[in-house]
Design a protein around this motif. Structure first.
Motif, PDB file in Angstrom:
ATOM      1  N   THR A  80       0.850  -1.192   0.000  1.00 26.17           N
ATOM      2  CA  THR A  80       0.000   0.000   0.000  1.00 26.17           C
ATOM      3  C   THR A  80       0.881   1.236   0.000  1.00 26.17           C
ATOM      4  O   THR A  80       2.107   1.139   0.086  1.00 26.17           O
ATOM      5  CB  THR A  80      -0.931   0.002   1.226  1.00 26.17           C
ATOM      6  OG1 THR A  80      -1.873   1.078   1.104  1.00 26.17           O
ATOM      7  CG2 THR A  80      -0.148   0.199   2.527  1.00 26.17           C
ATOM      8  N   ASP A  81       0.265   2.412  -0.119  1.00 24.46           N
ATOM      9  CA  ASP A  81       1.026   3.665  -0.122  1.00 24.46           C
ATOM     10  C   ASP A  81       1.631   3.922   1.252  1.00 24.46           C
ATOM     11  O   ASP A  81       1.031   3.602   2.283  1.00 24.46           O
ATOM     12  CB  ASP A  81       0.120   4.843  -0.494  1.00 24.46           C
ATOM     13  CG  ASP A  81      -0.326   4.782  -1.950  1.00 24.46           C
ATOM     14  OD1 ASP A  81       0.354   4.091  -2.745  1.00 24.46           O
ATOM     15  OD2 ASP A  81      -1.343   5.404  -2.294  1.00 24.46           O
ATOM     16  N   ILE A  82       2.808   4.534   1.242  1.00 24.63           N
ATOM     17  CA  ILE A  82       3.503   4.888   2.474  1.00 24.63           C
ATOM     18  C   ILE A  82       3.769   6.384   2.458  1.00 24.63           C
ATOM     19  O   ILE A  82       4.305   6.916   1.480  1.00 24.63           O
ATOM     20  CB  ILE A  82       4.859   4.147   2.608  1.00 24.63           C
ATOM     21  CG1 ILE A  82       4.708   2.659   2.288  1.00 24.63           C
ATOM     22  CG2 ILE A  82       5.448   4.374   3.990  1.00 24.63           C
ATOM     23  CD1 ILE A  82       3.858   1.882   3.251  1.00 24.63           C
ATOM     24  N   LYS A  83       3.395   7.083   3.519  1.00 27.69           N
ATOM     25  CA  LYS A  83       3.680   8.515   3.638  1.00 27.69           C
ATOM     26  C   LYS A  83       4.634   8.690   4.812  1.00 27.69           C
ATOM     27  O   LYS A  83       4.300   8.318   5.941  1.00 27.69           O
ATOM     28  CB  LYS A  83       2.400   9.313   3.846  1.00 27.69           C
ATOM     29  CG  LYS A  83       2.511  10.772   3.431  1.00 27.69           C
ATOM     30  CD  LYS A  83       1.151  11.412   3.405  1.00 27.69           C
ATOM     31  CE  LYS A  83       1.190  12.835   2.863  1.00 27.69           C
ATOM     32  NZ  LYS A  83       1.589  12.918   1.454  1.00 27.69           N
ATOM     33  N   GLN A  84       5.810   9.262   4.533  1.00 22.27           N
ATOM     34  CA  GLN A  84       6.877   9.290   5.535  1.00 22.27           C
ATOM     35  C   GLN A  84       7.285  10.711   5.915  1.00 22.27           C
ATOM     36  O   GLN A  84       7.428  11.585   5.059  1.00 22.27           O
ATOM     37  CB  GLN A  84       8.110   8.563   4.989  1.00 22.27           C
ATOM     38  CG  GLN A  84       7.898   7.074   4.754  1.00 22.27           C
ATOM     39  CD  GLN A  84       9.129   6.448   4.139  1.00 22.27           C
ATOM     40  OE1 GLN A  84       9.445   6.697   2.981  1.00 22.27           O
ATOM     41  NE2 GLN A  84       9.844   5.647   4.925  1.00 22.27           N
ATOM     42  N   TYR A  85       7.506  10.887   7.239  1.00 25.43           N
ATOM     43  CA  TYR A  85       7.957  12.165   7.775  1.00 25.43           C
ATOM     44  C   TYR A  85       9.092  11.933   8.765  1.00 25.43           C
ATOM     45  O   TYR A  85       9.047  10.993   9.552  1.00 25.43           O
ATOM     46  CB  TYR A  85       6.824  12.887   8.509  1.00 25.43           C
ATOM     47  CG  TYR A  85       5.674  13.313   7.625  1.00 25.43           C
ATOM     48  CD1 TYR A  85       5.637  14.580   7.066  1.00 25.43           C
ATOM     49  CD2 TYR A  85       4.630  12.432   7.349  1.00 25.43           C
ATOM     50  CE1 TYR A  85       4.583  14.975   6.255  1.00 25.43           C
ATOM     51  CE2 TYR A  85       3.581  12.815   6.529  1.00 25.43           C
ATOM     52  CZ  TYR A  85       3.555  14.083   5.985  1.00 25.43           C
ATOM     53  OH  TYR A  85       2.523  14.472   5.170  1.00 25.43           O
ATOM     54  N   VAL A  86      10.069  12.816   8.723  1.00 28.25           N
ATOM     55  CA  VAL A  86      11.076  12.883   9.779  1.00 28.25           C
ATOM     56  C   VAL A  86      10.837  14.191  10.516  1.00 28.25           C
ATOM     57  O   VAL A  86      10.860  15.275   9.910  1.00 28.25           O
ATOM     58  CB  VAL A  86      12.514  12.844   9.225  1.00 28.25           C
ATOM     59  CG1 VAL A  86      13.527  13.147  10.333  1.00 28.25           C
ATOM     60  CG2 VAL A  86      12.810  11.475   8.626  1.00 28.25           C
ATOM     61  N   VAL A  87      10.559  14.103  11.824  1.00 29.34           N
ATOM     62  CA  VAL A  87      10.328  15.289  12.650  1.00 29.34           C
ATOM     63  C   VAL A  87      11.611  15.569  13.426  1.00 29.34           C
ATOM     64  O   VAL A  87      12.005  14.796  14.299  1.00 29.34           O
ATOM     65  CB  VAL A  87       9.147  15.077  13.616  1.00 29.34           C
ATOM     66  CG1 VAL A  87       8.965  16.303  14.509  1.00 29.34           C
ATOM     67  CG2 VAL A  87       7.873  14.790  12.833  1.00 29.34           C
ATOM     68  N   TYR A  88      12.248  16.675  13.089  1.00 31.35           N
ATOM     69  CA  TYR A  88      13.520  17.042  13.718  1.00 31.35           C
ATOM     70  C   TYR A  88      13.239  17.803  15.005  1.00 31.35           C
ATOM     71  O   TYR A  88      12.541  18.816  15.007  1.00 31.35           O
ATOM     72  CB  TYR A  88      14.337  17.900  12.757  1.00 31.35           C
ATOM     73  CG  TYR A  88      15.691  18.298  13.277  1.00 31.35           C
ATOM     74  CD1 TYR A  88      16.707  17.367  13.413  1.00 31.35           C
ATOM     75  CD2 TYR A  88      15.961  19.623  13.632  1.00 31.35           C
ATOM     76  CE1 TYR A  88      17.954  17.725  13.887  1.00 31.35           C
ATOM     77  CE2 TYR A  88      17.208  19.990  14.105  1.00 31.35           C
ATOM     78  CZ  TYR A  88      18.197  19.041  14.234  1.00 31.35           C
ATOM     79  OH  TYR A  88      19.428  19.403  14.705  1.00 31.35           O
ATOM     80  N   ILE A  89      13.784  17.303  16.128  1.00 34.11           N
ATOM     81  CA  ILE A  89      13.528  17.924  17.428  1.00 34.11           C
ATOM     82  C   ILE A  89      14.802  18.501  18.040  1.00 34.11           C
ATOM     83  O   ILE A  89      14.808  18.901  19.203  1.00 34.11           O
ATOM     84  CB  ILE A  89      12.890  16.910  18.407  1.00 34.11           C
ATOM     85  CG1 ILE A  89      13.807  15.711  18.615  1.00 34.11           C
ATOM     86  CG2 ILE A  89      11.528  16.464  17.912  1.00 34.11           C
ATOM     87  CD1 ILE A  89      13.284  14.703  19.623  1.00 34.11           C
TER      88      ILE A  89
END
Length: 251
Positions: A80-89
């Motif tokens: 299935t579709d994958i939506k990816q995020y990297v949240v920089y803290i």
């Protein structure tokens, strides 16, 4: 096939190769990866996909390859579709590539920085855990100590018990290390603790003798006066102490 390779390259692939060398042909693909967050979601448009979020405190030059690896493994497993995020803290601006652009391969993920969000947005949240994120956000033009006081007061106002309050404050103490604000946090913590220590609050002690309701009111007045001396806004003081704006303005 090895002996026939030159003919395959020339006649089938249509490539003009001038030199070659062996590359080990065993690729290890049984890696175990544990993403920070994976959720199967459906958005307002009815689109279903897997949401993948990674939290990153430091820039990683190989982040784009890690995310690409995650993407392939997730697509292989879930189809299935994958939506990816990297949240920089972390502090400063993240220095990580967001895409791979090759002749026969393209990949990208979304890189976001928590420090780009106004901290007051998190302060207005209903959940203490969301309020904690304010310490990693943008203080705008507010002095760090002043901002940290607001965060501490907001978190305390919504904590359900002394145990929960201690847990949240300890979590804040860990988070401020990501922003190098330990000194400012200790200063804010000392001031805020002084506001709320009932055993050192003479107005509250006097109020206890006059009944619980009046005591709570006097306690709120004492806290409001301290906050006002710190230069905090009247509407913020009223919200924190549950006094009216008029009562705060009279102080």
């Amino acid at each position: 096939m090895e002996i026939a390779l030159p003919g395959i390259i020339r006649h089938l692939l249509g490539l003009e190769i001038v030199s070659s060398e062996e590359v080990p042909d065993e690729i290890q693909h049984t890696k175990e990866r544990k993403p920070d967050l994976l959720k199967k979601v459906v958005d307002t448009n009815g689109r279903s996909y897997i949401l993948h979020i990674e939290y990153q405190a430091k820039s990683d030059k190989d982040m784009v390859y890690r995310m690409a690896e995650y993407s392939i493994m997730l697509q292989w497993k879930h189809r299935t579709d994958i939506k990816q995020y990297v949240v920089y803290i972390g502090t400063g601006r993240p220095k990580m590539a967001e895409s791979i652009e090759k002749e026969d391969f393209y990949f990208r993920y979304h890189l976001l920085s928590l420090s780009s969000v106004d901290y007051k947005i998190f302060l207005s949240a209903n959940q203490p855990e969301e309020k904690l994120l304010a310490v990693l956000a943008d203080f705008k033009n507010d002095d760090p100590v002043k901002a940290l006081k607001k965060i501490l007061i907001e978190v305390r106002s919504i904590a359900q018990s002394d145990l929960a309050e201690d847990r949240y404050f300890n979590q804040l103490r860990i988070l401020v290390q990501l922003r190098n604000l330990e000194t400012q946090f200790d200063e804010a913590m000392e001031t805020v603790t002084k506001f709320f220590k009932e055993e050192k609050d003479p107005l509250y002690k006097r109020g206890e003798a006059k009944g619980k309701e009046e005591g709570e009111y006097l306690k709120a007045l004492a806290i409001a006066k301290e906050l006002k001396n710190e230069g905090l806004a009247n509407d913020f003081i009223a919200k924190t102490t549950r006094l009216t704006i008029k009562e705060v303005e009279k102080l």
